[in-house]
Design an enzyme around this catalytic site. Structure first.
Site, PDB file in Angstrom:
ATOM      1  N   GLY A  26       0.845  -1.192   0.000  1.00  0.00           N
ATOM      2  CA  GLY A  26       0.000   0.000   0.000  1.00  0.00           C
ATOM      3  C   GLY A  26       0.877   1.238   0.000  1.00  0.00           C
ATOM      4  N   SER A  83       2.650   4.792   1.060  1.00  0.00           N
ATOM      5  CA  SER A  83       3.253   5.308   2.283  1.00  0.00           C
ATOM      6  C   SER A  83       2.180   6.040   3.084  1.00  0.00           C
ATOM      7  CB  SER A  83       4.390   6.275   1.936  1.00  0.00           C
ATOM      8  OG  SER A  83       4.950   6.823   3.106  1.00  0.00           O
ATOM      9  N   GLY A  84       2.093   5.748   4.373  1.00  0.00           N
ATOM     10  CA  GLY A  84       1.089   6.396   5.204  1.00  0.00           C
ATOM     11  C   GLY A  84      -0.250   5.677   5.243  1.00  0.00           C
ATOM     12  N   LYS A 123       0.409   0.327   6.745  1.00  0.00           N
ATOM     13  CA  LYS A 123       0.992  -1.012   6.615  1.00  0.00           C
ATOM     14  C   LYS A 123       1.754  -1.443   7.864  1.00  0.00           C
ATOM     15  CE  LYS A 123       3.514  -0.002   3.078  1.00  0.00           C
ATOM     16  NZ  LYS A 123       3.114   1.413   3.100  1.00  0.00           N
ATOM     17  N   SER A 149       6.082  -1.896  -2.041  1.00  0.00           N
ATOM     18  CA  SER A 149       6.130  -2.836  -3.186  1.00  0.00           C
ATOM     19  C   SER A 149       5.141  -2.410  -4.266  1.00  0.00           C
ATOM     20  CB  SER A 149       5.877  -4.278  -2.738  1.00  0.00           C
ATOM     21  OG  SER A 149       4.771  -4.410  -1.883  1.00  0.00           O
TER      22      SER A 149
END
Length: 199
Positions: free
Chosen positions: A34, A36-37, A40, A108
């Protein structure tokens, strides 16, 4: 990079299946992906904590942490991102072979990379967990102030800004983190693991 030659695979004395029997649970990778932020790392660590509380052998591989050691020689070009994910896939496979449940928290961003990692595992050992959160919400959170820096041009090739994020098409689990609490997300993931008879 020089490739290793004259090497032979050496079978281990104890099999993955024997380790699973001793542990009393399956071994898989929960591959969190997912923006950034999106949440995860927070959710992955919360899942890890609950598994640990239940006496399950687990470990978390976090994107930032791995870049402090194993992958500290890699940057954020597409080629380096590919290699970052390849290495993590191989490390995650070692954890699964050792009988553990490993959670990985990595952006990813490319489907092809995630597909290549999936191929390392036997069927049902790779569980893709898509932490689906709108870019606007991730930018609003911006816990590390990375989006702000990317918008100012201080960070190049930043996913979601000037580098693409390719969302999963058929993730095993999708969490809408702007609508679900961390506790609800953990429950969803653990319910899936129970349904699949992994725990």
């Amino acid at each position: 990079m020089t490739k290793a030659t004259n090497i032979t695979w050496h079978e281990t004395a104890i099999t993955k299946e024997e380790r699973r029997v001793q542990n009393g649970h399956g071994s898989i990778v929960l591959w969190f992906t997912g923006l950034s932020g999106s949440g995860k790392s927070t959710i992955a660590n919360a899942v890890s904590k609950e598994l640990y509380r239940q006496g399950i052998n687990e470990y978390v591989l976090d994107g930032d942490n791995v870049r402090h050691g194993l992958n500290r020689d890699l940057g954020f070009t597409e080629k380096d991102r590919n290699e970052n994910i390849r290495r993590i896939g191989e490390v995650a496979k070692l954890f699964v072979d050792s009988g553990k449940i490993v959670t990985t928290a990595f952006i990813s961003p490319f489907r092809a990379d995630r597909k290549q990692v999936r191929k390392l595992f036997e069927e049902a050992e790779f569980i893709e967990v898509f932490i689906d959160c709108p870019l606007e919400e991730c930018e609003k959170r911006d816990p590390k102030q990375l989006y702000a820096k990317a918008r100012r041009g201080e960070i190049k090739d930043f996913t979601g800004i000037d580098s693409p994020y390719e969302a999963p098409v058929n993730a095993e689990i999708t969490i809408h983190s702007e609508r679900s609490s961390v506790e609800e997300s953990v429950t969803t993931i653990l319910d899936y693991l129970r349904l699949q008879k992994i725990i």
